[in-house]
Scaffold this motif. Sequence first.
Motif, PDB file in Angstrom:
ATOM      1  N   THR A  94       0.763  -1.471   0.221  1.00  0.00           N
ATOM      2  CA  THR A  94       0.131   0.101  -0.222  1.00  0.00           C
ATOM      3  C   THR A  94       0.990   1.502  -0.353  1.00  0.00           C
ATOM      4  N   LEU A  96       3.834   1.644  -1.458  1.00  0.00           N
ATOM      5  CA  LEU A  96       4.500   2.317  -2.024  1.00  0.00           C
ATOM      6  C   LEU A  96       3.557   2.605  -3.309  1.00  0.00           C
ATOM      7  N   PHE A  97       1.999   2.570  -2.732  1.00  0.00           N
ATOM      8  CA  PHE A  97       1.050   3.615  -4.234  1.00  0.00           C
ATOM      9  C   PHE A  97       0.913   4.881  -2.794  1.00  0.00           C
ATOM     10  N   ARG A  98       0.870   4.607  -2.064  1.00  0.00           N
ATOM     11  CA  ARG A  98      -0.247   5.808  -1.302  1.00  0.00           C
ATOM     12  C   ARG A  98       1.039   7.222  -0.641  1.00  0.00           C
ATOM     13  N   LEU A 168       5.806  -6.438  -6.435  1.00  0.00           N
ATOM     14  CA  LEU A 168       5.517  -5.222  -6.038  1.00  0.00           C
ATOM     15  C   LEU A 168       5.883  -3.956  -6.816  1.00  0.00           C
ATOM     16  N   SER A 172       3.018  -2.208  -8.887  1.00  0.00           N
ATOM     17  CA  SER A 172       2.648  -0.884  -9.567  1.00  0.00           C
ATOM     18  C   SER A 172       3.166  -0.723 -10.601  1.00  0.00           C
TER      19      SER A 172
ATOM     20  N   LEU B  16      10.572   0.659  -9.739  1.00  0.00           N
ATOM     21  CA  LEU B  16       9.851   1.195  -9.099  1.00  0.00           C
ATOM     22  C   LEU B  16       9.326   3.059  -9.722  1.00  0.00           C
ATOM     23  N   VAL B  19       9.052   4.031 -13.187  1.00  0.00           N
ATOM     24  CA  VAL B  19       7.851   3.132 -14.553  1.00  0.00           C
ATOM     25  C   VAL B  19       7.062   3.943 -14.473  1.00  0.00           C
ATOM     26  N   ARG B  24      -0.301   1.388 -16.346  1.00  0.00           N
ATOM     27  CA  ARG B  24      -1.252   1.284 -15.673  1.00  0.00           C
ATOM     28  C   ARG B  24      -2.664   0.837 -15.889  1.00  0.00           C
ATOM     29  N   GLN B  44      -5.683   0.620  -5.812  1.00  0.00           N
ATOM     30  CA  GLN B  44      -3.907   0.809  -5.139  1.00  0.00           C
ATOM     31  C   GLN B  44      -3.931   0.857  -2.849  1.00  0.00           C
ATOM     32  N   ALA B  45      -4.795   1.662  -2.994  1.00  0.00           N
ATOM     33  CA  ALA B  45      -4.505   1.384  -1.410  1.00  0.00           C
ATOM     34  C   ALA B  45      -5.191   0.081  -0.694  1.00  0.00           C
ATOM     35  N   CYS B  46      -6.459  -0.454  -1.477  1.00  0.00           N
ATOM     36  CA  CYS B  46      -6.694  -1.253  -0.495  1.00  0.00           C
ATOM     37  C   CYS B  46      -5.933  -2.713  -0.307  1.00  0.00           C
ATOM     38  N   ILE B  47      -6.126  -3.067   0.899  1.00  0.00           N
ATOM     39  CA  ILE B  47      -5.230  -4.237   0.520  1.00  0.00           C
ATOM     40  C   ILE B  47      -6.335  -5.617   0.926  1.00  0.00           C
ATOM     41  N   THR B  95      -6.219   1.214   6.152  1.00  0.00           N
ATOM     42  CA  THR B  95      -5.104   1.632   5.206  1.00  0.00           C
ATOM     43  C   THR B  95      -5.252   2.596   4.399  1.00  0.00           C
TER      44      THR B  95
END
Lengths: 303, 186
Positions: A94, A96-98, A168, A172, B16, B19, B24, B44-47, B95
């Motif tokens: 999370t 890595l994105f946020r 990961l 991404s 990262l 990219v 996406r 992206q934030a949700c796990i 998160t």
Amino acid sequence: MKRALQPFDITLRHGKRYQALRRLFLGFSVLLTVGLPMWHLHALEIEGAGRAADSRWSTLARFLPDTPPPFFGAPTSVWVWFFDLVDPLETLATALFRGFSWNLVWTVLPGVVLVVALGRFFCGWACPYLPVLAAANAARWLLSRLGIPTADVKLPRVTSRVVLVGVLLVGSMLGVQLVPLVYPPAIIGREAFRAVFYGSLGAGGLLVAAAFVFDTFVSRAGFCRSLCPGGAMFSVLGSVSPVRVVNERSKCTDCTVCDVICNLGQSPMTNALDSGCERCGKCIASCPTKALSFKIVFPGGKS
Amino acid sequence: MNRRGLVGALAAAVALAVVPKKTRAEPQKKIRPPGALPRGAFEQACIGCFRCAEVCPTKVIRFPSVLSLDTATPFLDMADRACVLCMKCTQVCPTDALVELKVESEVIAREVRMGVPKLNRAACLPWTGRGICRLCYQVCPYPDRAVEVVGPQKAPLFHVEACVGCGLCEEACPETARAITIEPLP
């Protein structure tokens, strides 16, 4: 042809209390995985707000307390009374994105402290994939008794780290959260929730089934050992843990029992354990001469 | 961490950073729980820990069962249920994929946009002259703001900009009409 020694052929001689504690903890973890959604569903029904009555689990859940449970979510992200136990891998994925946030730090901190202190213990003590792994090992044993050969491919140690970085990275690149899709404890938790709440399983079960087949026919505990990104994450974090299995070489008879019983390809016999050790203690329990034990060894120092 | 691990981590970090965002995938349009981050950021934030669905009193928060990239993210199935704006889901999210919101009418009116209501006038009872229904108006948590009734037969008129998209109107709309659907944000 003589059959190779298998973990099921080995009796656990001592360290029984440690094993009992571990199994109790594992049982509690598995119970929470299925029981928590049931308890939540039951509490919702009692609250009477929803249309929960259509659940087929309502009868089964009747013995649970009427108040909502003090825990949320299981098993990779648990809220326990006043703090969060969120899986480090999922938090990293999370983040890595946020980007950085203190909230994420607080949620992951208790878990990280536990892993840094105790090593990769989650894999041996709490992962709900363990019953599946035990079934796969039982299947291997049965197949070998029947004379049907099963392969045991030993992938190099670095594979799981490659999978970790790869998951990961690909996630991404695609801009999607891949970790909950490929990480067995997350999948099993979600499927258990789905089974309780909706009475059906989703697509996530496919990966668990594939891991079972892989562990049974291709490589013993191969998923945990060399494919699981969560295991790799715990290994990295837990590499500084001072809790280690130490072999007193003077007592050791080189009988190889400990090396055979280890699911994760460690070699307690030659004192060659690395961060992949899940602290399950089965090598200690299986040793006929009590040569193995847990010791506190700080990196670079003596106990 | 040893040197090889460090090199690997650095390589991953560099990769990262470079990219391109173009690779996406476009996320699917779905109705997300209240307080959700904008589309894309939410996925992206949700796990996928399902805490939100576990505490949802109406069980309107669900998880897809088909195999897809967002099979682990919650969505709202408003076919026969609705969100009662209790905001419990926003309070349990670990998160912050769902940003915590207070259960206050004005806060919710300002912050929550789950979906947009779509009225099929050809099916609506008042608009087709089949009666004075007003059910959507009666269940709406923001009457006169999100939906007002006009004309002699009290026909509903939705104001998308003031609607939180809770779906209570869709749930209340009579079987014989089924004129309202909440659609994902554009």
